[in-house]
Design an enzyme around this catalytic site. Structure first.
Site, PDB file in Angstrom:
ATOM      1  N   CYS A 188       0.822  -1.210   0.000  1.00 39.58           N
ATOM      2  CA  CYS A 188       0.000   0.000   0.000  1.00 39.58           C
ATOM      3  C   CYS A 188       0.852   1.254   0.000  1.00 39.58           C
ATOM      4  O   CYS A 188       2.047   1.228   0.230  1.00 39.58           O
ATOM      5  CB  CYS A 188      -0.914   0.019   1.219  1.00 39.58           C
ATOM      6  SG  CYS A 188      -0.017   0.267   2.741  1.00 39.58           S
ATOM      7  N   ARG A 228      28.011  -1.245  -7.652  1.00 33.70           N
ATOM      8  CA  ARG A 228      27.443  -0.055  -8.284  1.00 33.70           C
ATOM      9  C   ARG A 228      26.212   0.422  -7.532  1.00 33.70           C
ATOM     10  O   ARG A 228      25.584  -0.346  -6.790  1.00 33.70           O
ATOM     11  CB  ARG A 228      27.089  -0.316  -9.744  1.00 33.70           C
ATOM     12  CG  ARG A 228      26.024  -1.375  -9.956  1.00 33.70           C
ATOM     13  CD  ARG A 228      25.880  -1.716 -11.431  1.00 33.70           C
ATOM     14  NE  ARG A 228      24.792  -2.650 -11.684  1.00 33.70           N
ATOM     15  CZ  ARG A 228      24.905  -3.962 -11.575  1.00 33.70           C
ATOM     16  NH1 ARG A 228      26.068  -4.498 -11.218  1.00 33.70           N
ATOM     17  NH2 ARG A 228      23.877  -4.750 -11.827  1.00 33.70           N
TER      18      ARG A 228
END
Length: 284
Positions: free
Chosen positions: A123, A270
């Site tokens: 939600c 990364r």
């Protein structure tokens, strides 16, 4: 299915090529939790069924405290007199109805209780009006004198969190929110079937245990970053938020406006910095 905390056993058919084998496997547990709020209004005690959320059982007090804090209903643990599970419920509801009594004289916006807090594992807030209201209420995170975090330390965080994600390790079905210091030391971790619940549990646990979420801290999420996840982080004063997945445009906008360093696609080698890169130390 027999339930036991975060995980349960269930019968599955495992297909490998052309072969099918029936076996028992571990599955993440998801159950509803209802939070009932007791508070004083006009010199009388009132009870409100505040919310129902689908969550992983366990650390429910952390979840309730983190949620109430994120919504601005409480400012800390002192605003709660007690929390307990309701005993006058059906057998199947035992352990799934939590009563929270707020301190007498607590000043909060009672209109927030009129929101529909029925939630589920993915939600979020809905509507431009709700988003504008959230932005207006949140204070900016101060730049401060936080110790900068190095690229090399950031590269280690996902693995450090994953090692301690017991529920995910056995089911692959749980999210996690993890708190680290700027040297990459794991301080606290919470798991849940819902991303929002995991972060609420982490914030609630930190509040209950008197842990700092601010100076020299970073929270790492196992999934993507939505607007509401940034909202919860900013509300708690967390200066850096990193996630394995992608941020949304609204989450980036909110992080930029409120002074939060937001990192996405965090891997072993990364990551992307979307906002306030000054808290990250250049590897060069």
């Amino acid at each position: 299915m027999k339930k036991s905390g975060l995980v349960t056993y269930g019968k599955v058919y495992k297909i490998r090529g052309e072969r099918a084998n029936a076996s028992q496997d571990l599955i993440a547990v998801e159950e509803p939790l209802q939070i009932r709020l007791e508070y004083v209004y006009k010199e009388a005690w009132h009870e409100k069924n505040l919310m129902v959320t689908m969550r992983s059982p366990g650390h429910d007090f952390d979840l309730a405290m983190g949620f109430l804090f994120a919504e601005g209903i409480i400012q800390g643990e002192k605003d709660i007199l007690w929390m307990r599970y309701c005993e006058k419920v059906k057998k199947e509801e035992q352990g799934n109805v939590l009563v929270v009594r707020l301190a007498d004289g607590l000043d909060f916006d009672s209109q927030v209780l009129d929101r529909n807090f029925y939630t589920h594992s993915s939600c979020g807030v809905c509507g431009k009006t709700a988003i504008d209201a959230v932005q207006a209420k949140l204070e900016k995170i101060r730049p401060g004198d936080n110790k900068k975090m190095s690229y090399q330390t950031l590269f280690t965080l996902q693995d450090a969190a994953l090692v301690n994600q017991t529920g995910f390790k056995y089911t692959g079905g749980l999210h996690a929110a993890s708190l680290f210091d700027s040297d990459g030391n794991l301080i606290l971790l919470r798991e849940d079937v819902g991303r929002h619940n995991a972060l609420d549990k982490l914030v609630g646990a930190a509040l209950r245990e008197g842990m700092s979420l601010q100076k020299d801290r970073i929270v790492v999420l196992s999934g993507r970053v939505s607007f509401e996840m940034v909202q919860k982080a900013v509300r708690a004063g967390i200066p850096m938020l990193a996630a394995a997945g992608a941020p949304t445009n609204l989450s980036v906008d909110l992080a930029e406006d409120k002074g939060l360093t937001l990192i996405g696609f965090l891997k072993k080698d990364r990551f992307n910095i979307y906002t306030h890169a000054g808290r990250i130390m250049d590897s060069g």
